[in-house]
Design an enzyme around this catalytic site. Structure first.
Site, mmCIF file in Angstrom:
data_model
loop_
_atom_site.group_PDB
_atom_site.id
_atom_site.type_symbol
_atom_site.label_atom_id
_atom_site.label_comp_id
_atom_site.label_asym_id
_atom_site.label_seq_id
_atom_site.Cartn_x
_atom_site.Cartn_y
_atom_site.Cartn_z
ATOM 1 N N LYS A 1 -113.039 37.554 57.128
ATOM 2 C CA LYS A 1 -114.076 36.608 56.685
ATOM 3 C C LYS A 1 -114.263 35.581 57.786
ATOM 4 C CE LYS A 1 -114.349 32.869 53.359
ATOM 5 N NZ LYS A 1 -114.112 32.430 51.990
HETATM 6 C C1 5RP Z 1 -111.639 28.127 53.523
HETATM 7 C C2 5RP Z 1 -112.084 29.348 52.806
HETATM 8 C C3 5RP Z 1 -112.974 29.174 51.693
HETATM 9 O O1 5RP Z 1 -112.817 30.174 50.740
HETATM 10 C C4 5RP Z 1 -114.372 29.261 52.123
HETATM 11 O O2 5RP Z 1 -114.619 28.630 53.320
HETATM 12 C C5 5RP Z 1 -115.170 28.691 51.051
HETATM 13 O O3 5RP Z 1 -116.415 29.156 51.056
HETATM 14 P P1 5RP Z 1 -117.626 28.203 51.434
HETATM 15 O O4 5RP Z 1 -117.428 27.814 52.875
HETATM 16 O O5 5RP Z 1 -118.783 29.129 51.236
HETATM 17 O O6 5RP Z 1 -117.632 27.043 50.490
HETATM 18 O O7 5RP Z 1 -111.752 30.438 53.097
HETATM 19 O O8 5RP Z 1 -110.909 28.462 54.623
#
Ligand code: 5RP
Length: 260
Positions: free
Chosen positions: A173
């Site tokens: 991710k």
């Molecule tokens: C932080 C993460 C969070 O799950 C992620 O960033 C959250 O999602 P968003 O940025 O869309 O609010 O992995 O390290």
């Protein structure tokens, strides 16, 4: 790949489409009661029917989510820092694999901080987690966390994603950036984008579309879903991009009609 591992991944990334819409609500592990997540169970209830997987911590899961839930759980298993620190990179593994199994996690999620002072320990932690995941058939999602001082460009994110995959992560991710196709092309495992800070809905749909068009397999939008004034309309609109191949302009029409 082991049957259990393949089966767990299939629950998250639909085999028929190779696409995934994840809902991230794990922010509290270092941000505390994030806006919109004061009561995570209530926040996610109307959104879950539209999400393929839920990314969450074990504390929020045990205390706020009905255990009859069938949505696959991507369990946040790293942490150890808070927003009170300038440097958030000294995370460690905070959940045992036994507890992840007890919670029926479909995947374990860990952040890595490439280029930070703690690069080595976060990468070694990822490797150790992948060893444990392999032992029990649980995939690992590596999150390429970006420190304040690091550029969110294709060179940096491509480097971080590739390292995560090379060390054994089954899913990565990361953040969307210009030239995102280079990040995806250089990464041999599926790439999902995080949404990042809350932006206007029209802009967030554009981000999701550009990421999918560049080759991401999915979107894991947290704040841009649950902090929207119309969270259900927003997640449903993003879903049309991820699973129906709609453009951001078409998804915007969906959003406008759903918000009423
Ligand atoms: C932080 C993460 C969070 O799950 C992620 O960033 C959250 O999602 P968003 O940025 O869309 O609010 O992995 O390290």
């Amino acid at each position: 790949m082991d049957w259990g591992m393949t089966n767990r991944i299939a629950g998250i990334i639909a085999p028929a489409t190779g696409r995934c819409l994840m809902l991230a609500v794990d922010h509290g592990y270092f941000q505390g009661p994030t806006t919109g997540l004061e009561k995570p169970g209530e926040t996610v209830k109307p959104l879950l029917p539209h999400a393929d997987a839920l990314m969450i911590t074990r504390g929020a899961l045990r205390n706020t989510i009905d255990a009859n839930l069938l949505t696959p759980i991507v369990l946040r298993v790293s942490g150890g820092t808070s927003i009170l620190q300038d440097d958030l990179s000294h995370e460690d593994i905070t959940v045992s694999v036994e507890d992840a199994i007890r919670l029926n996690a479909a995947c374990m999620a860990i952040s890595i901080f490439v280029g930070s002072a703690n690069e080595k320990s976060t990468l070694v932690n990822l490797s150790k987690l992948c060893d444990k995941g392999q032992r029990y058939g649980i995939p690992v999602l590596a999150v390429t966390a970006v420190g304040k001082e690091m550029a969110r460009d294709a060179r940096y994110l491509g480097l971080a994603c590739r390292i995560a995959a090379e060390l054994g992560a089954q899913i990565v991710k990361t953040y969307y950036c210009e030239g995102f196709e280079k990040v995806v092309n250089g990464c041999p495992v599926p790439v999902i984008i995080a949404g990042g800070k809350k932006i206007e809905e029209r802009e967030a749909l554009g981000l999701a579309y550009r990421a999918m068009y560049a080759g991401a397999v999915g979107v894991d939008m947290g704040r841009n879903s649950f902090q929207s004034q119309w969270p259900v309309a927003m997640i449903r609109a993003v879903r049309t991009i991820v699973h129906e191949g709609k453009t951001d302009a078409q998804a915007w029409e969906t959003f406008e009609s759903l918000r009423g």
